[in-house]
Design a protein around this motif. Structure first.
Motif, PDB file in Angstrom:
ATOM      1  N   ASN A 148     -47.054 -18.483 -25.219  1.00 18.85           N
ATOM      2  CA  ASN A 148     -45.904 -18.764 -24.256  1.00 18.85           C
ATOM      3  C   ASN A 148     -44.651 -18.429 -24.505  1.00 18.85           C
ATOM      4  O   ASN A 148     -43.753 -18.055 -23.754  1.00 18.85           O
ATOM      5  CB  ASN A 148     -45.842 -20.385 -23.950  1.00 18.85           C
ATOM      6  CG  ASN A 148     -46.846 -20.655 -22.867  1.00 18.85           C
ATOM      7  OD1 ASN A 148     -47.245 -19.916 -21.895  1.00 18.85           O
ATOM      8  ND2 ASN A 148     -47.782 -21.851 -23.131  1.00 18.85           N
ATOM      9  N   ILE A 149     -44.278 -18.507 -25.771  1.00 19.54           N
ATOM     10  CA  ILE A 149     -42.991 -18.068 -26.484  1.00 19.54           C
ATOM     11  C   ILE A 149     -42.717 -16.379 -26.532  1.00 19.54           C
ATOM     12  O   ILE A 149     -41.743 -15.892 -26.239  1.00 19.54           O
ATOM     13  CB  ILE A 149     -42.751 -18.660 -27.785  1.00 19.54           C
ATOM     14  CG1 ILE A 149     -42.507 -20.034 -27.624  1.00 19.54           C
ATOM     15  CG2 ILE A 149     -41.384 -18.118 -28.540  1.00 19.54           C
ATOM     16  CD1 ILE A 149     -42.511 -20.912 -28.837  1.00 19.54           C
ATOM     17  N   LEU A 150     -43.911 -15.823 -26.973  1.00 24.00           N
ATOM     18  CA  LEU A 150     -43.996 -14.360 -27.021  1.00 24.00           C
ATOM     19  C   LEU A 150     -44.028 -13.671 -26.049  1.00 24.00           C
ATOM     20  O   LEU A 150     -43.472 -12.478 -25.877  1.00 24.00           O
ATOM     21  CB  LEU A 150     -45.054 -14.133 -28.355  1.00 24.00           C
ATOM     22  CG  LEU A 150     -44.642 -14.527 -29.707  1.00 24.00           C
ATOM     23  CD1 LEU A 150     -45.929 -14.395 -30.572  1.00 24.00           C
ATOM     24  CD2 LEU A 150     -43.371 -13.929 -30.336  1.00 24.00           C
ATOM     25  N   PHE A 151     -44.976 -13.795 -24.854  1.00 26.87           N
ATOM     26  CA  PHE A 151     -45.324 -12.960 -23.916  1.00 26.87           C
ATOM     27  C   PHE A 151     -45.261 -13.476 -22.624  1.00 26.87           C
ATOM     28  O   PHE A 151     -45.457 -14.763 -22.252  1.00 26.87           O
ATOM     29  CB  PHE A 151     -46.845 -12.792 -24.133  1.00 26.87           C
ATOM     30  CG  PHE A 151     -47.296 -12.089 -25.579  1.00 26.87           C
ATOM     31  CD1 PHE A 151     -46.838 -11.071 -26.056  1.00 26.87           C
ATOM     32  CD2 PHE A 151     -48.275 -12.989 -26.372  1.00 26.87           C
ATOM     33  CE1 PHE A 151     -47.136 -10.589 -27.084  1.00 26.87           C
ATOM     34  CE2 PHE A 151     -48.473 -12.451 -27.420  1.00 26.87           C
ATOM     35  CZ  PHE A 151     -47.898 -11.345 -28.234  1.00 26.87           C
ATOM     36  N   THR A 152     -45.114 -12.396 -21.635  1.00 28.47           N
ATOM     37  CA  THR A 152     -45.498 -12.700 -20.317  1.00 28.47           C
ATOM     38  C   THR A 152     -45.896 -11.525 -19.735  1.00 28.47           C
ATOM     39  O   THR A 152     -45.763 -10.349 -20.222  1.00 28.47           O
ATOM     40  CB  THR A 152     -43.840 -12.800 -19.609  1.00 28.47           C
ATOM     41  OG1 THR A 152     -44.071 -13.448 -18.036  1.00 28.47           O
ATOM     42  CG2 THR A 152     -42.903 -11.900 -19.806  1.00 28.47           C
ATOM     43  N   LEU A 179     -59.697 -17.621 -20.442  1.00 25.54           N
ATOM     44  CA  LEU A 179     -59.530 -16.351 -20.984  1.00 25.54           C
ATOM     45  C   LEU A 179     -58.365 -15.698 -20.908  1.00 25.54           C
ATOM     46  O   LEU A 179     -57.938 -14.899 -21.841  1.00 25.54           O
ATOM     47  CB  LEU A 179     -60.692 -15.358 -20.359  1.00 25.54           C
ATOM     48  CG  LEU A 179     -62.212 -15.868 -20.555  1.00 25.54           C
ATOM     49  CD1 LEU A 179     -63.064 -14.920 -19.679  1.00 25.54           C
ATOM     50  CD2 LEU A 179     -62.549 -15.535 -21.960  1.00 25.54           C
ATOM     51  N   ALA A 180     -57.599 -15.860 -19.957  1.00 22.01           N
ATOM     52  CA  ALA A 180     -56.312 -15.413 -19.908  1.00 22.01           C
ATOM     53  C   ALA A 180     -55.383 -15.683 -20.634  1.00 22.01           C
ATOM     54  O   ALA A 180     -54.426 -15.083 -21.160  1.00 22.01           O
ATOM     55  CB  ALA A 180     -55.780 -15.587 -18.192  1.00 22.01           C
ATOM     56  N   LEU A 181     -55.519 -16.970 -21.222  1.00 21.13           N
ATOM     57  CA  LEU A 181     -54.809 -17.400 -22.204  1.00 21.13           C
ATOM     58  C   LEU A 181     -54.820 -16.441 -23.441  1.00 21.13           C
ATOM     59  O   LEU A 181     -53.782 -16.278 -24.483  1.00 21.13           O
ATOM     60  CB  LEU A 181     -54.910 -18.631 -23.090  1.00 21.13           C
ATOM     61  CG  LEU A 181     -54.525 -19.837 -21.641  1.00 21.13           C
ATOM     62  CD1 LEU A 181     -55.036 -21.288 -22.324  1.00 21.13           C
ATOM     63  CD2 LEU A 181     -52.994 -20.011 -21.647  1.00 21.13           C
ATOM     64  N   PHE A 182     -55.832 -15.944 -23.690  1.00 18.94           N
ATOM     65  CA  PHE A 182     -56.445 -14.950 -24.929  1.00 18.94           C
ATOM     66  C   PHE A 182     -56.244 -13.632 -24.801  1.00 18.94           C
ATOM     67  O   PHE A 182     -55.835 -12.820 -25.563  1.00 18.94           O
ATOM     68  CB  PHE A 182     -57.415 -15.407 -25.602  1.00 18.94           C
ATOM     69  CG  PHE A 182     -57.655 -16.834 -26.131  1.00 18.94           C
ATOM     70  CD1 PHE A 182     -56.960 -17.163 -27.260  1.00 18.94           C
ATOM     71  CD2 PHE A 182     -58.135 -17.929 -25.454  1.00 18.94           C
ATOM     72  CE1 PHE A 182     -56.924 -18.474 -27.710  1.00 18.94           C
ATOM     73  CE2 PHE A 182     -58.195 -19.071 -25.876  1.00 18.94           C
ATOM     74  CZ  PHE A 182     -57.481 -19.224 -26.941  1.00 18.94           C
ATOM     75  N   CYS A 183     -56.401 -13.460 -23.442  1.00 21.23           N
ATOM     76  CA  CYS A 183     -56.557 -11.717 -23.182  1.00 21.23           C
ATOM     77  C   CYS A 183     -55.101 -11.269 -22.631  1.00 21.23           C
ATOM     78  O   CYS A 183     -54.871 -10.081 -22.728  1.00 21.23           O
ATOM     79  CB  CYS A 183     -57.408 -11.614 -22.021  1.00 21.23           C
ATOM     80  SG  CYS A 183     -59.410 -11.953 -22.601  1.00 21.23           S
ATOM     81  N   PHE A 184     -54.147 -12.074 -22.367  1.00 23.00           N
ATOM     82  CA  PHE A 184     -52.982 -11.546 -21.689  1.00 23.00           C
ATOM     83  C   PHE A 184     -51.866 -12.284 -22.442  1.00 23.00           C
ATOM     84  O   PHE A 184     -50.832 -12.420 -22.091  1.00 23.00           O
ATOM     85  CB  PHE A 184     -52.870 -11.645 -20.051  1.00 23.00           C
ATOM     86  CG  PHE A 184     -54.108 -11.084 -19.513  1.00 23.00           C
ATOM     87  CD1 PHE A 184     -53.856  -9.566 -19.184  1.00 23.00           C
ATOM     88  CD2 PHE A 184     -54.818 -11.520 -18.846  1.00 23.00           C
ATOM     89  CE1 PHE A 184     -55.054  -8.860 -18.756  1.00 23.00           C
ATOM     90  CE2 PHE A 184     -56.140 -10.917 -18.220  1.00 23.00           C
ATOM     91  CZ  PHE A 184     -56.043  -9.557 -18.159  1.00 23.00           C
TER      92      PHE A 184
END
Length: 184
Positions: A148-152, A179-184
């Motif tokens: 959550n801190i690094l990516f959007t 899966l979205a938590l780890f793939c995106f």
């Protein structure tokens, strides 16, 4: 959530998580190594950067969120300090995380890792106070908080994800969301 108010990175010290080859596990392993490297950078007050070019350039599907990890303010070839924590390397190097880590990690470095070495950081008596300052209390929250801190999502990735998400039945949505938590 991790408290970034006490994170004031040194200008000339960086941790660069490097993912440029195929020889260290799958996506999940790499993300665990990335999160461990990010936590180490927060503890040490080092700038955090990503050099993720394999199997895709990560910046093609994800944008920076709170931390500016995609700033090209380093030359990877000029950083001579590299920490490899792949498979058995973790057994050999785990002593680094039980001592005063600032003695070992005092200049910019690249890290290649497929291990959750942040778990060793939680056992280190020298950095307990720093972990508390950063509100890094529960090791079970690390992956979620780091993502959550690094990516959007990049806008075009968000559109594709939403279309894919809408095409699944409600029974499949929980799996896809996980899966979205780890793939995106």
């Amino acid at each position: 959530m991790i408290d970034l108010t006490t994170y004031n990175p040194y200008i000339n010290k960086k941790i660069i998580f490097r993912c440029t080859t195929s020889n260290f596990g799958g996506l999940g392993d790499r993300l665990i190594g990335l999160c461990s490297s990010f936590i180490l950078s927060l503890i040490l007050n080092f700038d955090f950067r990503l050099c993720w070019t394999y199997p895709i350039n990560l910046d093609k599907i994800l944008d920076e969120h709170i931390i500016k990890w995609n700033t090209n303010d380093y030359n990877i070839n000029e950083i001579n300090n590299e920490l490899g924590l792949i498979d058995n390397d973790m057994i050999i190097n785990r002593h680094l995380f039980y001592n005063n880590i600032s003695e070992y990690f005092n200049k910019s470095m690249t890290i290649i890792s497929n291990k959750a070495f942040y778990l060793y950081l939680f056992k280190n008596k020298y950095i307990k106070e720093r972990l508390t300052e950063l509100n890094i209390i529960n090791p079970n929250d690390i992956i979620h908080n780091c993502m959550n801190i690094l990516f959007t999502f990049k806008p075009q990735t968000r559109i594709k994800y939403n279309l894919l998400f809408c095409s699944f039945s409600s029974s499949s949505l929980a799996t896809l969301s996980s899966l979205a938590l780890f793939c995106f």
